[in-house]
Design a protein around this motif. Structure first.
Motif, PDB file in Angstrom:
ATOM      1  N   HIS A 258       0.826  -1.212   0.000  1.00  0.00           N
ATOM      2  CA  HIS A 258       0.000   0.000   0.000  1.00  0.00           C
ATOM      3  C   HIS A 258       0.855   1.254   0.000  1.00  0.00           C
ATOM      4  CE1 HIS A 258       0.861  -0.615   4.280  1.00  0.00           C
ATOM      5  NE2 HIS A 258       0.529   0.637   4.495  1.00  0.00           N
ATOM      6  N   LYS A 259       2.018   1.219   0.680  1.00  0.00           N
ATOM      7  CA  LYS A 259       2.924   2.369   0.676  1.00  0.00           C
ATOM      8  C   LYS A 259       3.563   2.544  -0.703  1.00  0.00           C
ATOM      9  CE  LYS A 259       4.166   1.990   5.583  1.00  0.00           C
ATOM     10  NZ  LYS A 259       5.279   1.776   6.541  1.00  0.00           N
ATOM     11  N   LEU A 260       3.906   1.413  -1.315  1.00  0.00           N
ATOM     12  CA  LEU A 260       4.513   1.461  -2.647  1.00  0.00           C
ATOM     13  C   LEU A 260       3.525   2.015  -3.669  1.00  0.00           C
ATOM     14  CD1 LEU A 260       6.724   0.845  -4.697  1.00  0.00           C
ATOM     15  CD2 LEU A 260       5.930  -1.534  -4.746  1.00  0.00           C
ATOM     16  N   VAL A 261       2.280   1.556  -3.607  1.00  0.00           N
ATOM     17  CA  VAL A 261       1.259   2.032  -4.537  1.00  0.00           C
ATOM     18  C   VAL A 261       1.053   3.538  -4.387  1.00  0.00           C
ATOM     19  CG1 VAL A 261      -1.217   1.966  -5.067  1.00  0.00           C
ATOM     20  CG2 VAL A 261       0.070  -0.166  -4.821  1.00  0.00           C
ATOM     21  N   ARG A 262       1.089   4.027  -3.167  1.00  0.00           N
ATOM     22  CA  ARG A 262       0.910   5.469  -2.939  1.00  0.00           C
ATOM     23  C   ARG A 262       2.022   6.264  -3.620  1.00  0.00           C
ATOM     24  NH1 ARG A 262       2.670   9.157   0.437  1.00  0.00           N
ATOM     25  NH2 ARG A 262       3.853   7.685   1.707  1.00  0.00           N
TER      26      ARG A 262
END
Length: 311
Positions: A26-30
Motif C-alpha cells: 500500500h505504501k509502494l502504490v501510494r
C-alpha cells in the motif's frame, strides 16, 4: 517541485529497504500513484498527442533524485490495466550519448554469438546464494543450443581473474551473484566473485570486443548514490558505459524464485524469428517476462524490480 521529488525519493529509498519484510504494497502504490500524477502521466499525455502509439518503446533519462525512483512502474493502480507498463515499454539510459552510441552500433546478422554465464553462489565473505546453480543450468539449457559458443563459469572457477578473461572473449553475458554498490566510491562498486570483488573499474578497463548484452541477475545492480545521485555510476550503467548495448539490472533485492521465473521467460523472448539472440529485443523480452509475474500474483515490488537500460 525539487523538494517534493527529493522527499519522495527519500521515502522510496527507505521503503525499498523494507521490501519482503512485511506488507509494504500500500505504501509502494501510494508512491507510484504520486509519480504518475505529478510526473509520468503528463509525459504519457504528451506522447499520445504526438501519436506515439500504445505498445511503443520509450526511454527515460533521469537525473538527480529521479535516478532513484521507479518511473517505469508509475500508475494510478485503480484498475488492472492502467499503469505505465500497460501503455508503453520503458527503458532507461544514464546519458543520451551512451544511448546514441549504442544505437549506432549494428549487429552483424551472420556473426558468431559468444555467450558466457557467470555464477557465484559462494562469494568471498558473502551470503551463499542457493539459486545460482539452477539459474545457470536454466540459462545453459535454453541458450547453449542456439549460440555459437556457450561458456559457463561457476563457483570455484568464478574468480576475478577468470571473469575478466572470459568477459574479454564473449559479447553476451549472464551474471548471477551479489552486486555491491559503493556509495562513496562508485568506481569501486562490484560483483562478488569467489576470491573477491570484480569492480566497476575492472569492467570499464576490460578489452571487450563489440559487447552486446548483459543480464545482471544480482541484488542492487541499478542502485545509485542517495547523497549524490547525479554522480551515481551503478553497476548496470557501468556495463553500458563499457560498451554493452543493452543491459538488464535490478533496483533492489530480488526473490530467488522470481529471478528464475523472469530469466526463463526473458531468454525465451530474446530469440528472434531466425533463431538468433537479438539485444534490441531485450526491453520487449523483459516486458513479456514481467507479464508472467503479474499473472502469478507475485508481490508488486518484485514485479517492478528489473529494469532495462540501453537499445
Amino acid at each position: 517541485m525539487l523538494t517534493e521529488v527529493s522527499d519522495l525519493s527519500t521515502e522510496f529509498q527507505s521503503l525499498s529497504k523494507e521490501f519482503g519484510s512485511f506488507d509494504t504494497q500500500h505504501k509502494l502504490v501510494r508512491i507510484l500513484r504520486k509519480l504518475w500524477h505529478d510526473i509520468v502521466d503528463p509525459v504519457v499525455q504528451a506522447l499520445g498527442a504526438s501519436s506515439v502509439h500504445p505498445g511503443s518503446r520509450i526511454w527515460w533519462c533521469p537525473t538527480a533524485e529521479f535516478t532513484l525512483l521507479p518511473l517505469h512502474a508509475a500508475g494510478p493502480y485503480e484498475k488492472k490495466r492502467d499503469s505505465l507498463p500497460h501503455i508503453y515499454i520503458s527503458s532507461y539510459t544514464p546519458t543520451l550519448a551512451t544511448l546514441v552510441r549504442a544505437r549506432q552500433q549494428v549487429s552483424r546478422d551472420a556473426s558468431p554469438q559468444y555467450f558466457v554465464a557467470i555464477g557465484q553462489g559462494n562469494p568471498d565473505g558473502g551470503k551463499p546464494l542457493q539459486c545460482v546453480a539452477p539459474e545457470l543450468a536454466m540459462v545453459a539449457q535454453r541458450l547453449a543450443p542456439i549460440v555459437s559458443s556457450f561458456t559457463s563459469l561457476e563457483d570455484s572457477d568464478a574468480t576475478v581473474e577468470a571473469a575478466v578473461d572470459v568477459l574479454n572473449r564473449n559479447q553476451w553475458l549472464h551474471l548471477a551473484c551479489h552486486g555491491m554498490p559503493n556509495r562513496k566510491r562508485p568506481f569501486e562498486s562490484s560483483f562478488a566473485m569467489r576470491d573477491g570483488p570484480l569492480m566497476i573499474k575492472d569492467i570499464i578497463r576490460s578489452d571487450w570486443q563489440s559487447p552486446e548484452f548483459a543480464f545482471l541477475s544480482a541484488c542492487h545492480t541499478t542502485v545509485g548514490d542517495e547523497k549524490s545521485p547525479d554522480e551515481s555510476i551503478h553497476l548496470a550503467a557501468a556495463m553500458q558505459f563499457s560498451g554493452f548495448r543493452s543491459v538488464i539490472g535490478s533496483m533492489w533485492s530480488v526473490d530467488d524464485e522470481v529471478a528464475q521465473e523472469v530469466v526463463s521467460a526473458f531468454y525465451r523472448n530474446l530469440v528472434d524469428g531466425s533463431g538468433r539472440l537479438d539485444c534490441t529485443r531485450a526491453a520487449m523480452a523483459l516486458h513479456k517476462a514481467v507479464k508472467t509475474l503479474r499473472r502469478n500474483n507475485v508481490p508488486l515490488e518484485q514485479q517492478i524490480v528489473f529494469v532495462h537500460i540501453g537499445v
